[in-house]
Design a protein around this motif. Sequence first.
Motif, PDB file in Angstrom:
ATOM      1  N   ILE A  14      48.125  38.296  44.519  1.00  0.00           N
ATOM      2  CA  ILE A  14      46.827  38.958  44.426  1.00  0.00           C
ATOM      3  C   ILE A  14      47.074  40.422  44.096  1.00  0.00           C
ATOM      4  O   ILE A  14      47.850  41.099  44.763  1.00  0.00           O
ATOM      5  N   ALA A  15      46.388  40.911  43.051  1.00  0.00           N
ATOM      6  CA  ALA A  15      46.484  42.310  42.661  1.00  0.00           C
ATOM      7  C   ALA A  15      45.128  42.772  42.136  1.00  0.00           C
ATOM      8  O   ALA A  15      44.599  42.191  41.196  1.00  0.00           O
ATOM      9  N   VAL A  16      44.576  43.778  42.758  1.00  0.00           N
ATOM     10  CA  VAL A  16      43.327  44.435  42.357  1.00  0.00           C
ATOM     11  C   VAL A  16      42.259  43.436  41.888  1.00  0.00           C
ATOM     12  O   VAL A  16      41.957  43.343  40.701  1.00  0.00           O
ATOM     13  N   ALA A  17      41.728  42.672  42.790  1.00  0.00           N
ATOM     14  CA  ALA A  17      40.611  41.749  42.560  1.00  0.00           C
ATOM     15  C   ALA A  17      40.931  40.621  41.588  1.00  0.00           C
ATOM     16  O   ALA A  17      40.032  40.048  40.986  1.00  0.00           O
ATOM     17  N   VAL A  18      42.200  40.290  41.411  1.00  0.00           N
ATOM     18  CA  VAL A  18      42.596  39.184  40.532  1.00  0.00           C
ATOM     19  C   VAL A  18      43.693  38.377  41.226  1.00  0.00           C
ATOM     20  O   VAL A  18      44.706  38.924  41.651  1.00  0.00           O
ATOM     21  N   LEU A  19      43.472  37.066  41.317  1.00  0.00           N
ATOM     22  CA  LEU A  19      44.491  36.167  41.847  1.00  0.00           C
ATOM     23  C   LEU A  19      45.189  35.519  40.659  1.00  0.00           C
ATOM     24  O   LEU A  19      44.524  35.030  39.744  1.00  0.00           O
ATOM     25  N   THR A  20      46.507  35.514  40.662  1.00  0.00           N
ATOM     26  CA  THR A  20      47.291  34.927  39.580  1.00  0.00           C
ATOM     27  C   THR A  20      48.134  33.797  40.128  1.00  0.00           C
ATOM     28  O   THR A  20      48.857  33.968  41.103  1.00  0.00           O
ATOM     29  N   ALA A  21      48.018  32.631  39.484  1.00  0.00           N
ATOM     30  CA  ALA A  21      48.827  31.466  39.855  1.00  0.00           C
ATOM     31  C   ALA A  21      49.743  31.154  38.681  1.00  0.00           C
ATOM     32  O   ALA A  21      49.283  30.963  37.554  1.00  0.00           O
ATOM     33  N   LYS A  22      51.065  31.106  38.947  1.00  0.00           N
ATOM     34  CA  LYS A  22      52.057  30.806  37.910  1.00  0.00           C
ATOM     35  C   LYS A  22      52.798  29.546  38.302  1.00  0.00           C
ATOM     36  O   LYS A  22      53.202  29.393  39.451  1.00  0.00           O
ATOM     37  N   GLY A  23      52.961  28.666  37.337  1.00  0.00           N
ATOM     38  CA  GLY A  23      53.665  27.421  37.588  1.00  0.00           C
ATOM     39  C   GLY A  23      54.323  26.916  36.329  1.00  0.00           C
ATOM     40  O   GLY A  23      54.356  27.609  35.308  1.00  0.00           O
ATOM     41  N   LYS A  24      54.805  25.678  36.374  1.00  0.00           N
ATOM     42  CA  LYS A  24      55.529  25.131  35.234  1.00  0.00           C
ATOM     43  C   LYS A  24      54.630  24.898  34.020  1.00  0.00           C
ATOM     44  O   LYS A  24      55.105  24.853  32.898  1.00  0.00           O
ATOM     45  N   LEU A  25      53.315  24.758  34.233  1.00  0.00           N
ATOM     46  CA  LEU A  25      52.404  24.498  33.120  1.00  0.00           C
ATOM     47  C   LEU A  25      51.712  25.746  32.586  1.00  0.00           C
ATOM     48  O   LEU A  25      50.899  25.656  31.680  1.00  0.00           O
ATOM     49  N   GLY A  26      52.005  26.897  33.158  1.00  0.00           N
ATOM     50  CA  GLY A  26      51.410  28.126  32.645  1.00  0.00           C
ATOM     51  C   GLY A  26      50.990  29.078  33.736  1.00  0.00           C
ATOM     52  O   GLY A  26      51.481  29.024  34.863  1.00  0.00           O
ATOM     53  N   GLU A  27      50.039  29.933  33.377  1.00  0.00           N
ATOM     54  CA  GLU A  27      49.549  30.964  34.284  1.00  0.00           C
ATOM     55  C   GLU A  27      48.031  31.021  34.179  1.00  0.00           C
ATOM     56  O   GLU A  27      47.477  31.028  33.087  1.00  0.00           O
ATOM     57  N   ILE A  28      47.364  31.053  35.327  1.00  0.00           N
ATOM     58  CA  ILE A  28      45.903  31.126  35.356  1.00  0.00           C
ATOM     59  C   ILE A  28      45.506  32.254  36.300  1.00  0.00           C
ATOM     60  O   ILE A  28      46.072  32.405  37.379  1.00  0.00           O
ATOM     61  N   THR A  29      44.520  33.042  35.874  1.00  0.00           N
ATOM     62  CA  THR A  29      44.006  34.123  36.706  1.00  0.00           C
ATOM     63  C   THR A  29      42.577  33.802  37.138  1.00  0.00           C
ATOM     64  O   THR A  29      41.820  33.186  36.397  1.00  0.00           O
ATOM     65  N   VAL A  30      42.235  34.226  38.341  1.00  0.00           N
ATOM     66  CA  VAL A  30      40.894  34.038  38.899  1.00  0.00           C
ATOM     67  C   VAL A  30      40.401  35.398  39.361  1.00  0.00           C
ATOM     68  O   VAL A  30      41.059  36.065  40.155  1.00  0.00           O
ATOM     69  N   ALA A  31      39.237  35.810  38.839  1.00  0.00           N
ATOM     70  CA  ALA A  31      38.640  37.074  39.265  1.00  0.00           C
ATOM     71  C   ALA A  31      38.050  36.892  40.656  1.00  0.00           C
ATOM     72  O   ALA A  31      37.348  35.920  40.924  1.00  0.00           O
ATOM     73  N   LEU A  32      38.342  37.843  41.540  1.00  0.00           N
ATOM     74  CA  LEU A  32      37.884  37.753  42.925  1.00  0.00           C
ATOM     75  C   LEU A  32      36.818  38.810  43.210  1.00  0.00           C
ATOM     76  O   LEU A  32      37.036  39.988  42.918  1.00  0.00           O
ATOM     77  N   PRO A  33      35.682  38.412  43.784  1.00  0.00           N
ATOM     78  CA  PRO A  33      34.675  39.402  44.195  1.00  0.00           C
ATOM     79  C   PRO A  33      35.075  40.012  45.542  1.00  0.00           C
ATOM     80  O   PRO A  33      34.617  39.582  46.595  1.00  0.00           O
ATOM     81  N   THR A  34      35.960  41.005  45.504  1.00  0.00           N
ATOM     82  CA  THR A  34      36.527  41.556  46.739  1.00  0.00           C
ATOM     83  C   THR A  34      35.501  42.314  47.576  1.00  0.00           C
ATOM     84  O   THR A  34      35.743  42.562  48.749  1.00  0.00           O
ATOM     85  N   ASN A  35      34.350  42.664  46.984  1.00  0.00           N
ATOM     86  CA  ASN A  35      33.339  43.376  47.768  1.00  0.00           C
ATOM     87  C   ASN A  35      32.599  42.441  48.734  1.00  0.00           C
ATOM     88  O   ASN A  35      31.985  42.895  49.684  1.00  0.00           O
ATOM     89  N   ILE A  36      32.662  41.118  48.507  1.00  0.00           N
ATOM     90  CA  ILE A  36      31.956  40.190  49.393  1.00  0.00           C
ATOM     91  C   ILE A  36      32.879  39.169  50.063  1.00  0.00           C
ATOM     92  O   ILE A  36      32.471  38.512  51.015  1.00  0.00           O
TER      93      ILE A  36
END
Length: 179
Positions: free
Chosen positions: A19-41
């Motif tokens: 997790i870095a600045v309101a973005v969660l990053t998942a990395k694995g063997k099939l690639g990388e996906i980011t999820v925007a996080l509403p950190t204010n709520i």
Amino acid sequence: MSKIGKNPVKILDGVNVSIAVAVLTAKGKLGEITVALPTNILDVEIKDGEVSVQPKSKEDARSLVMWGTIRALINNAVVGVAKGFEKTVELKGVGYKSALKGTTLVLTIGYSHEVEYKLPSGVKAEIVAPTEIKFTSANKELLGRTVDEITQFRKPDPYKGKGIRIKGSFVRRKEGKKK
């Protein structure tokens, strides 16, 4: 209270989550996906191989609405980079067939011309049979959008059952005219 949001997301083997600045990053063997996080709520934290999501306020309606949604998006990202997702599409109709030319899907579906669809990066197609196409991707949202765009080329006909549909889906058939 969210029934889904309460459950933590288990991080699968071979997946790195950060997790870095309101973005969660998942990395694995099939690639990388980011999820925007509403950190204010919402509060999102990684502990003991699990990602937990909690609302900052139990009275705030927006945080309760987003709680289960963000948890589901995080779960889809973790499962997607580890295992991936797949959907199979069927072509029903006389003369309907499909072919793959590089990253372009060519569909012969009863029009006067062939329909060509350029696959987005991140989605792979495999022709299982001339009337059956299997799509795979690590991104569940992109996979669903791609399959939906392809099924829109020829929606299933309720009278004859011809068209493009997701395998296993139910198409309600109507009775034709009576004499």
